[in-house]
Design a protein around this motif. Structure first.
Motif, PDB file in Angstrom:
ATOM      1  N   VAL A 177      16.134  10.399 -24.148  1.00 26.31           N
ATOM      2  CA  VAL A 177      15.038   9.707 -23.769  1.00 26.31           C
ATOM      3  C   VAL A 177      14.513   9.707 -21.927  1.00 26.31           C
ATOM      4  O   VAL A 177      13.512   9.308 -22.426  1.00 26.31           O
ATOM      5  N   SER A 178      15.427  10.733 -21.711  1.00 30.58           N
ATOM      6  CA  SER A 178      14.404  10.941 -20.650  1.00 30.58           C
ATOM      7  C   SER A 178      13.804  11.925 -20.813  1.00 30.58           C
ATOM      8  O   SER A 178      12.518  11.830 -19.097  1.00 30.58           O
ATOM      9  N   GLY A 179      12.751  12.047 -21.668  1.00 31.90           N
ATOM     10  CA  GLY A 179      11.896  13.557 -22.108  1.00 31.90           C
ATOM     11  C   GLY A 179      12.439  15.004 -22.296  1.00 31.90           C
ATOM     12  O   GLY A 179      14.202  15.105 -22.437  1.00 31.90           O
ATOM     13  N   PRO A 180      11.772  15.508 -23.107  1.00 34.84           N
ATOM     14  CA  PRO A 180      12.132  16.833 -23.555  1.00 34.84           C
ATOM     15  C   PRO A 180      12.982  17.125 -21.914  1.00 34.84           C
ATOM     16  O   PRO A 180      12.970  17.304 -21.340  1.00 34.84           O
ATOM     17  N   ILE A 181      14.504  17.937 -22.455  1.00 35.60           N
ATOM     18  CA  ILE A 181      15.559  18.831 -21.537  1.00 35.60           C
ATOM     19  C   ILE A 181      15.372  20.860 -21.430  1.00 35.60           C
ATOM     20  O   ILE A 181      14.573  20.754 -20.676  1.00 35.60           O
ATOM     21  N   ASP A 182      15.536  20.901 -22.903  1.00 27.91           N
ATOM     22  CA  ASP A 182      15.344  22.204 -22.257  1.00 27.91           C
ATOM     23  C   ASP A 182      15.699  23.630 -20.825  1.00 27.91           C
ATOM     24  O   ASP A 182      14.473  23.686 -20.244  1.00 27.91           O
ATOM     25  N   PHE A 183      17.123  22.659 -20.493  1.00 23.70           N
ATOM     26  CA  PHE A 183      17.365  23.782 -19.099  1.00 23.70           C
ATOM     27  C   PHE A 183      16.512  25.109 -19.212  1.00 23.70           C
ATOM     28  O   PHE A 183      16.627  26.367 -20.120  1.00 23.70           O
ATOM     29  N   ASP A 184      16.096  25.663 -17.649  1.00 24.26           N
ATOM     30  CA  ASP A 184      15.688  26.722 -18.026  1.00 24.26           C
ATOM     31  C   ASP A 184      16.503  27.744 -17.413  1.00 24.26           C
ATOM     32  O   ASP A 184      18.061  27.392 -17.127  1.00 24.26           O
ATOM     33  N   GLU A 185      16.086  28.305 -16.986  1.00 25.55           N
ATOM     34  CA  GLU A 185      17.012  30.140 -16.472  1.00 25.55           C
ATOM     35  C   GLU A 185      18.167  29.321 -14.746  1.00 25.55           C
ATOM     36  O   GLU A 185      18.747  29.992 -14.780  1.00 25.55           O
ATOM     37  N   ASN A 186      17.570  28.150 -14.326  1.00 25.65           N
ATOM     38  CA  ASN A 186      17.981  27.313 -13.050  1.00 25.65           C
ATOM     39  C   ASN A 186      19.218  27.001 -13.686  1.00 25.65           C
ATOM     40  O   ASN A 186      19.292  26.428 -12.294  1.00 25.65           O
ATOM     41  N   GLY A 187      18.939  26.238 -14.722  1.00 30.70           N
ATOM     42  CA  GLY A 187      19.911  24.963 -15.065  1.00 30.70           C
ATOM     43  C   GLY A 187      19.071  24.060 -15.220  1.00 30.70           C
ATOM     44  O   GLY A 187      19.282  22.428 -14.634  1.00 30.70           O
ATOM     45  N   ASP A 188      17.417  24.144 -14.276  1.00 27.23           N
ATOM     46  CA  ASP A 188      16.436  22.678 -14.367  1.00 27.23           C
ATOM     47  C   ASP A 188      16.205  22.301 -15.810  1.00 27.23           C
ATOM     48  O   ASP A 188      15.868  23.385 -16.835  1.00 27.23           O
ATOM     49  N   PRO A 189      15.373  20.759 -16.218  1.00 23.05           N
ATOM     50  CA  PRO A 189      15.092  20.738 -17.165  1.00 23.05           C
ATOM     51  C   PRO A 189      13.311  20.195 -16.466  1.00 23.05           C
ATOM     52  O   PRO A 189      13.291  20.605 -15.365  1.00 23.05           O
ATOM     53  N   LYS A 190      12.471  20.104 -17.787  1.00 17.21           N
ATOM     54  CA  LYS A 190      11.732  20.106 -17.783  1.00 17.21           C
ATOM     55  C   LYS A 190      11.702  18.360 -17.277  1.00 17.21           C
ATOM     56  O   LYS A 190      12.912  17.996 -16.904  1.00 17.21           O
ATOM     57  N   GLY A 191      10.191  17.509 -16.807  1.00 17.52           N
ATOM     58  CA  GLY A 191      10.707  16.516 -15.933  1.00 17.52           C
ATOM     59  C   GLY A 191       9.203  15.557 -16.122  1.00 17.52           C
ATOM     60  O   GLY A 191       8.200  16.019 -16.510  1.00 17.52           O
ATOM     61  N   PHE A 192       9.242  14.415 -15.727  1.00 18.92           N
ATOM     62  CA  PHE A 192       8.014  13.468 -15.503  1.00 18.92           C
ATOM     63  C   PHE A 192       8.347  12.670 -14.367  1.00 18.92           C
ATOM     64  O   PHE A 192       9.320  12.073 -13.803  1.00 18.92           O
ATOM     65  N   LEU A 193       6.985  12.736 -13.792  1.00 21.64           N
ATOM     66  CA  LEU A 193       7.330  12.036 -12.314  1.00 21.64           C
ATOM     67  C   LEU A 193       6.152  10.529 -12.612  1.00 21.64           C
ATOM     68  O   LEU A 193       4.901  10.974 -13.666  1.00 21.64           O
ATOM     69  N   GLY A 223       0.863  -1.177   0.162  1.00 22.66           N
ATOM     70  CA  GLY A 223      -0.309  -0.320   0.260  1.00 22.66           C
ATOM     71  C   GLY A 223       0.367   1.205   0.015  1.00 22.66           C
ATOM     72  O   GLY A 223       0.031   2.490  -0.072  1.00 22.66           O
ATOM     73  N   MET A 224       2.185   1.351  -0.020  1.00 22.04           N
ATOM     74  CA  MET A 224       2.721   2.896  -0.129  1.00 22.04           C
ATOM     75  C   MET A 224       2.450   2.994  -1.198  1.00 22.04           C
ATOM     76  O   MET A 224       2.860   2.200  -2.478  1.00 22.04           O
ATOM     77  N   LYS A 225       3.090   4.088  -0.985  1.00 23.38           N
ATOM     78  CA  LYS A 225       2.856   5.211  -2.545  1.00 23.38           C
ATOM     79  C   LYS A 225       4.047   5.836  -2.289  1.00 23.38           C
ATOM     80  O   LYS A 225       4.707   6.441  -1.389  1.00 23.38           O
ATOM     81  N   ILE A 226       4.502   5.747  -3.621  1.00 26.93           N
ATOM     82  CA  ILE A 226       5.980   6.329  -4.424  1.00 26.93           C
ATOM     83  C   ILE A 226       6.709   7.047  -5.069  1.00 26.93           C
ATOM     84  O   ILE A 226       5.018   6.618  -6.224  1.00 26.93           O
ATOM     85  N   VAL A 227       6.758   8.410  -5.253  1.00 28.46           N
ATOM     86  CA  VAL A 227       7.094   9.124  -6.378  1.00 28.46           C
ATOM     87  C   VAL A 227       7.686   9.182  -6.753  1.00 28.46           C
ATOM     88  O   VAL A 227       9.007   9.857  -6.146  1.00 28.46           O
ATOM     89  N   VAL A 228       8.859   8.840  -7.972  1.00 28.09           N
ATOM     90  CA  VAL A 228       9.720   8.801  -8.642  1.00 28.09           C
ATOM     91  C   VAL A 228       9.556   9.468  -9.904  1.00 28.09           C
ATOM     92  O   VAL A 228       8.598   9.672 -10.958  1.00 28.09           O
ATOM     93  N   PRO A 229      10.758  10.287 -10.245  1.00 34.61           N
ATOM     94  CA  PRO A 229      11.037  10.279 -11.649  1.00 34.61           C
ATOM     95  C   PRO A 229      10.769   9.420 -12.620  1.00 34.61           C
ATOM     96  O   PRO A 229      10.876   8.884 -12.158  1.00 34.61           O
ATOM     97  N   SER A 230      10.822   9.553 -13.263  1.00 37.55           N
ATOM     98  CA  SER A 230       9.865   8.748 -14.543  1.00 37.55           C
ATOM     99  C   SER A 230      10.265   9.727 -16.306  1.00 37.55           C
ATOM    100  O   SER A 230      10.577  10.809 -16.715  1.00 37.55           O
ATOM    101  N   ALA A 231      10.385   8.422 -17.824  1.00 31.96           N
ATOM    102  CA  ALA A 231      10.564   8.641 -18.362  1.00 31.96           C
ATOM    103  C   ALA A 231       9.768   9.007 -18.491  1.00 31.96           C
ATOM    104  O   ALA A 231       8.470   7.954 -19.156  1.00 31.96           O
ATOM    105  N   PRO A 232       9.211   9.979 -20.237  1.00 32.10           N
ATOM    106  CA  PRO A 232       8.574   9.304 -20.875  1.00 32.10           C
ATOM    107  C   PRO A 232       7.366   7.868 -21.549  1.00 32.10           C
ATOM    108  O   PRO A 232       8.184   7.947 -23.048  1.00 32.10           O
ATOM    109  N   VAL A 233       7.694   7.316 -20.644  1.00 34.40           N
ATOM    110  CA  VAL A 233       8.049   5.929 -21.349  1.00 34.40           C
ATOM    111  C   VAL A 233       7.427   5.429 -23.337  1.00 34.40           C
ATOM    112  O   VAL A 233       7.578   4.158 -23.328  1.00 34.40           O
ATOM    113  N   GLU A 234       6.552   6.464 -23.232  1.00 35.37           N
ATOM    114  CA  GLU A 234       5.697   5.753 -24.349  1.00 35.37           C
ATOM    115  C   GLU A 234       5.862   6.092 -25.527  1.00 35.37           C
ATOM    116  O   GLU A 234       5.478   6.126 -26.844  1.00 35.37           O
TER     117      GLU A 234
END
Length: 437
Positions: free
Chosen positions: A403-419, A305-316
């Motif tokens: 392969v992990s998704g769109p990257i497009d670093f923002d002004e903070n050096g962070d990419p877009k992401g999926f969970l 029953g434990m729920k965990i949130v993890v980074p994910s790739a766009p698997v499809e």
């Protein structure tokens, strides 16, 4: 994305039920199998480094020379984060093969790997060797937000060296725009966890987090986004023999739900102590608590029953499925999203080298962000991206979709992401939904 708005994800709309493909992929599940063969902490090249732009070397064995563009990688091949590091090496190796099948400029890419031992000081020592002795102008590293920050502040900051972290999600990295990362900021995880726990009907939470930048920043962001009661909120140190006092205090807090922001070895110890003490509470976790080693070292039914949130790739997406196919063919197991992040770090670095006027940190600073910008032509492989650049295109003409998704670093050096949301069912991880970062 930063944690500047509690309302950034509406609780009634945050969850998107995942498809069967996403469930099967379990993209965020971190395996801790230690059966990785090969030289995970051994440099992949045989040439001497040299400083500055002399890291472009010529391998002179046999007929003619081949230019070699050497970059560095700090990875956690030992220590409590080695589950990440082992998979990183496999993703790195696949990417390096894809790059060198095509070539970089007039030569090939080489990667010198050094071990951080999963600790900030180990990471600093590894980075000092790579930057100061080997003279690499581009550094992939590291696993662990505290390790990445220590490397940036002690070694990289104030130089032209490009640093791109493969596996750091701590929120404070966003305060250092010169420190790029491939994995998304943990602020999205924290908001999602707050929403999920509230959706499940809980009003109070007991939180324990590992005592480093990663744990502190995700816990702080969770508290900021949680509207209910925080019944317990304390840190714990890594690599302790027992956490019985932590789980006892969480139990005594009377919280409706327990949230764990820690690493796999520490969490496995906590689960065993909860189970043996007869504690029974709804469990939730950040990405770093999930893994095969946790399942293998905890009793059946102890986490159901434990729920965990993890980074994910766009698997499809087709390029991710191709990556999975190649990974399975090579290693006889499915990759995790951490392997995909490492893969994309190598491809991003190679494209930056291909697009730069010269092989120096200053020149790579000008290209590393541009080759993934949405203004360019979308491509999903190194070969297609390299062809655009080799045909005279500039870095802004390429939009590499990782392969992990769109990257497009923002002004903070962070990419877009999926969970992805995982639930423990039958002592296994099952994907039950996705969140778009």
């Amino acid at each position: 994305m930063t944690s500047d708005s509690k309302g950034a994800m509406d609780r009634r709309t945050v969850l998107k039920v995942g498809s069967g493909a996403g469930v099967a992929a379990l993209a965020g599940c971190i395996s801790t199998n230690s059966d990785d063969g090969g030289d995970t902490d051994t440099p992949t090249d045989g040439g001497g480094g040299g400083g500055g732009d002399n890291t472009q070397t010529t391998d002179g064995g046999g007929g003619g020379g081949t230019n070699r563009y050497e970059i560095g990688m700090v990875d956690a091949t030992t220590g409590s984060l080695s589950a990440f590091g082992q998979r990183n090496q496999r993703g790195k190796d696949l990417a390096l093969a894809a790059v060198n099948d095509v070539g970089v400029k007039d030569g090939e890419l080489g990667i010198v790997v050094e071990d951080s031992a999963s600790e900030p000081q180990g990471g600093v020592s590894a980075a000092q060797k790579l930057v100061n002795q080997d003279g690499v102008p581009f550094l992939i590293g590291a696993v662990g937000s505290g390790v990445s920050l220590a490397i940036y502040e002690s070694v990289v900051q104030g130089t032209d060296v490009v640093q791109l972290s493969q596996n750091s999600t701590g929120l404070s990295l966003s305060n250092f725009p010169g420190l790029l990362r491939m994995s998304p900021t943990g602020s999205t995880q924290s908001r999602a966890l707050a929403n999920i726990i509230a959706e499940d009907g809980h009003d109070s939470v007991a939180v324990t987090y590992v005592n480093n930048d990663y744990g502190q920043s995700l816990a702080d962001a969770f508290v900021e986004n949680w509207d209910g009661e925080i019944a317990y909120n304390n840190s714990h140190d890594q690599e302790q023999q027992s956490y019985s006092s932590v789980v006892s205090q969480m139990n005594s807090s009377g919280a409706d739900a327990w949230l764990f922001i820690t690493y796999q070895p520490e969490f496995a110890t906590m689960v065993n102590e909860m189970y043996s003490s007869g504690y029974d509470a709804p469990l939730y976790g950040a990405d770093s608590v999930s893994g095969t080693d946790v399942l293998e070292n905890t009793p059946e039914g102890s986490m159901d029953g434990m729920k965990i949130v993890v980074p994910s790739a766009p698997v499809e997406e087709e390029n991710y499925q191709q990556f999975v196919s190649e990974f399975e063919a090579e290693y006889d197991e499915q990759p995790t999203v951490w392997s995909a992040y490492a893969y994309d770090c190598v491809i991003n670095a190679a494209l930056a080298v291909q697009a730069a006027d010269e092989f120096t940190g200053a020149a790579l600073q000008e290209t590393v962000r541009e080759v993934t910008r949405p203004e360019g032509e979308q491509v999903t492989s190194y070969e297609d991206a390299q062809q655009i650049l080799a045909d005279g295109g500039g870095p802004s003409d390429v939009d590499y979709q990782g392969v992990s998704g769109p990257i497009d670093f923002d002004e903070n050096g962070d990419p877009k992401g999926f969970l992805q949301i995982l639930e423990v069912q039958g002592h296994d991880y099952v994907g039950i939904g996705f969140i778009e970062g």
